[in-house]
Design an enzyme around this catalytic site. Sequence first.
Site: not given
Length: 482
Positions: A75, A150, A174
């Site tokens: 990420k 997210s 997330s």
Amino acid sequence: MTITIKQLQKGLADKQFSSVEITQDYLNKINQKNIDLNCFISVTGELALKQAASADAVIASGKGSVLTGIPMAHKDIFCTDGVKTSCGSKMLDNFIAPYDATVIEKFNRSGTVMLGKTNLDEFAMGSSNENSFYGSVGNPWDTSRVPGGSSGGSAAAVAARLAPGATGTDTGGSIRQPAALCGITGIKPTYGRVSRYGIVAFGSSLEQAGPFAHTAEDCALLLQSMSGFDPRDSTSVDQAVPNFSVDLNKDIAGLKIGLPKEFFADGLDSDVATVIETAISEFHKLGAEIVDISLPNMGLSIPVYYVVAPAECSSNLSRMDGVRFGHQCENPIDLEDLYKRSRSEGFGEEVKRRIMIGTYALSAGYYDAYYLKAQRLRRLIKQDYVKAFEQVDVILCPTTPEVAFKRGEKTDDPINMYLQDIYTLSLNLAGLPGMSIPAGFSQSMPVGLQLIGNYFEESRILNTAHKFQQVTDWHLKAPEVK
Ligand code: GLN
């Protein structure tokens, strides 16, 4: 087709293929499919092939560990030495991290290969990956739908088979929510289990990093590599890390699984509920004892989270001032103008909304009424879980109230968007570990089931998930990505 990390590991050990070969294969797939999915912000092909070549050398010398040569995606919120770390924001579009986050350092030490950095909601604020400066991400099962957020880029990359595993962070859901919406497995560990050093902070008291993969077995391997005390992170807990893979096969007969009635009430889509009920009967067949429980204060979790998280974000993001970090506006007339314009231009709408809410909640006149009150209610939420775990070993519920929704459907309705995390964010408020595993389909879209464990009992939920995955094949279903 689903290829797990476990299978890749075996193939590498048996010399069926090299790390360079599989890395190149994943890079080719990324090259073909990322245009539609937009799950990578940066693809680090050259670096990946270099890391893969050294992994091959390590394997040949007989010194490889379980993850040596395994490709992964990270990420874009983990600092990566020499590689852009954007957090999905215009603010950090120019930010090349000068060091590696502890998690990245640990993966480097394990010999994994970084394919690239994945898309996310700006500074991890969002539930649909539509808040990214780099554009939204498509759900591989239906690109007109969101992958969740997210960590939507990481989840979509794994679901589309562009990486066998990936990292995410989970401040309110997330990891679990995008894992559910994309039909993969993801785990958020106990607060303090994984170092937060080098992860760009959003809600410091809430967030933890964790892995995405196809199976609980693979998640156990990845989490093993990520976990452990880090003296550079004052919130990291100095506690021995068990071997997460050892207990995977333990019999779950007699395991007490609690079903919180508050998570099966109004607002839960009826088809999703049916899928979860079918999954519960699988656990029953495996010998688990199903117990009805109550977590009476769960209705508080959204309002509490949306005071605490914005408060922490307003403080954390104050460093993005165009001087120390981040985008700087052109020709400022004075310091105030520099701050104002740099921040107005650099941040997106949702981030600004949260900074304003957080600043308000922390301001002298309102601190007691909002922030302090929220912290008190947070304690009640935690106590509900503490009491529940006196009764049961694991708590089971849906991960999300509905399957992946259409892109654009909720962008103008922040409250509706916030409700997507109704089953996930109380765990962050309490600091508990939780994971999402694929449990079936509704409207041809994956449904996720959440398993919640007691503090530092990641092994137990991984074990519970693994047993389920041995008798079901939802986690092996792959979308047809054109
Ligand atoms: N959707 C939640 C939020 O927007 C959680 C995000 C997260 O876990 N990073 O705050």
